[in-house]
Every structure is written in C-alpha cells, then in structure tokens.
Design an enzyme around this catalytic site. Sequence first.
Site, mmCIF file in Angstrom:
data_model
loop_
_atom_site.group_PDB
_atom_site.id
_atom_site.type_symbol
_atom_site.label_atom_id
_atom_site.label_comp_id
_atom_site.label_asym_id
_atom_site.label_seq_id
_atom_site.Cartn_x
_atom_site.Cartn_y
_atom_site.Cartn_z
ATOM 1 N N CYS A 10 -6.856 -6.303 8.261
ATOM 2 C CA CYS A 10 -7.425 -4.971 8.108
ATOM 3 C C CYS A 10 -8.781 -5.079 7.423
ATOM 4 O O CYS A 10 -9.189 -6.164 7.000
ATOM 5 C CB CYS A 10 -6.502 -4.051 7.317
ATOM 6 S SG CYS A 10 -6.344 -4.501 5.587
ATOM 7 N N HIS A 46 -7.682 14.527 2.761
ATOM 8 C CA HIS A 46 -8.749 14.141 1.830
ATOM 9 C C HIS A 46 -10.076 13.830 2.504
ATOM 10 O O HIS A 46 -11.105 13.783 1.838
ATOM 11 C CB HIS A 46 -8.344 12.916 1.009
ATOM 12 C CG HIS A 46 -7.273 13.193 0.017
ATOM 13 N ND1 HIS A 46 -6.706 12.205 -0.753
ATOM 14 C CD2 HIS A 46 -6.641 14.333 -0.338
ATOM 15 C CE1 HIS A 46 -5.781 12.719 -1.537
ATOM 16 N NE2 HIS A 46 -5.714 14.006 -1.292
ATOM 17 N N HIS A 77 0.843 -1.197 0.000
ATOM 18 C CA HIS A 77 0.000 0.000 0.000
ATOM 19 C C HIS A 77 0.876 1.245 0.000
ATOM 20 O O HIS A 77 1.920 1.289 0.641
ATOM 21 C CB HIS A 77 -0.909 -0.015 1.225
ATOM 22 C CG HIS A 77 -2.074 0.904 1.116
ATOM 23 N ND1 HIS A 77 -1.961 2.254 1.309
ATOM 24 C CD2 HIS A 77 -3.380 0.667 0.818
ATOM 25 C CE1 HIS A 77 -3.151 2.816 1.144
ATOM 26 N NE2 HIS A 77 -4.032 1.871 0.851
#
Length: 184
Positions: free
Chosen positions: A107, A156, A26
């Site tokens: 996760c 964001h 990631h």
Amino acid sequence: CFSYATVKTAFTWDSRCLKHEANRDHLEKPERVVEILNEIKHQGLFSKLQMVEGRLASKEELCREEGGYGPHTKDHVKTVDDSVHLTFKPRVKSEDDPEDSKLYPPCHYIDSDTYVNEYSNIAARTAVGCVLNVTKSVLEGSATNGFAAIRPPGHHAGFHNFSGFCLYNNVAAAAKYAKEKFPE
C-alpha cells in the site's frame, strides 16, 4: 402511530469495498464490514432488509466541475483515479518474519492514517455508489431509512483532500445527489 413493522431499511454492501486494505493493525480494515455482515446474519435480519445493489459512482457524481454535480474537485478525483499507478510497497514489521507480508499487503500512505492500494479507487467509487443507491431508495419512498456497510469510509474527506481514512466524501456526495436528482 409508529410501528417497526412499517419501517423498511435499505441495506447495501459490496465485496469490492473489502479489497481496500493496508494492514491488519489498521483501525479501518475489511474485518469491520465483515463483522457487521456476520452480526446481521447471526441476528436473522437479512430477510427484514431491502437489499440494494452496489455500484461504482460516476465521475459526474464525484466531480463538481465539467458538468458534474459531485462534491469534489476534478483534481481530487484524478488523484484518486491515478492512485492505481503508485508504487505499492509491502510494509513489514520484521524482516525476519516472512508471515508479516500476509499482515501487511502492499500500500501507499497518503498521510499518517489514510492509505491507498491498487484496489482503493474501485473500493472508494463503490462505497460512494452504494451510498447513492441507498439514498435513492429512501428518496423514492421504497425504504424508510438506509444503511451502507462500506469502506473506505467517507465522512472526513474534503472537497480536494483525503482525511481520516477517507478518499471521497460519500455523505457530501449523497447530499449533492439528492439535491440534483430529487430537487423537490
């Protein structure tokens, strides 16, 4: 006349932010902050920084309802708080490779690029708290500018939604904090 000798940079980071992780592939991963810290150390800059303690942001600093002044809705804050109760599944690329579980800790993906794990709530609250403490240092005049090496990032996130790796909008929280605590 401007001189770098007069610039004081408030700097913070907190190890709790490193526990928010999905997998090593990631883009937003703990190594991002670790590399920043390593480079600051390598360049001998820690002694030139004004170190600021990290902390958890309070519900009042996160939530704009129920007497708070933060940027987020109470439902959004509750969703992040409740994320610790999700079922976290290990993500593996190959069932044949037991080493994959080390690369892909458990996760839960909220959308295509934003995830949570059991530590994400604490990491996100810590990230906001760090930014607020740096903001306070600058607005009180003890620092000229500031930098928070934090994660998850927050620029964001919307008032009521996650987006682009972000759980809380730490930039909006800092602006609301500044307006509330330093109205002049």
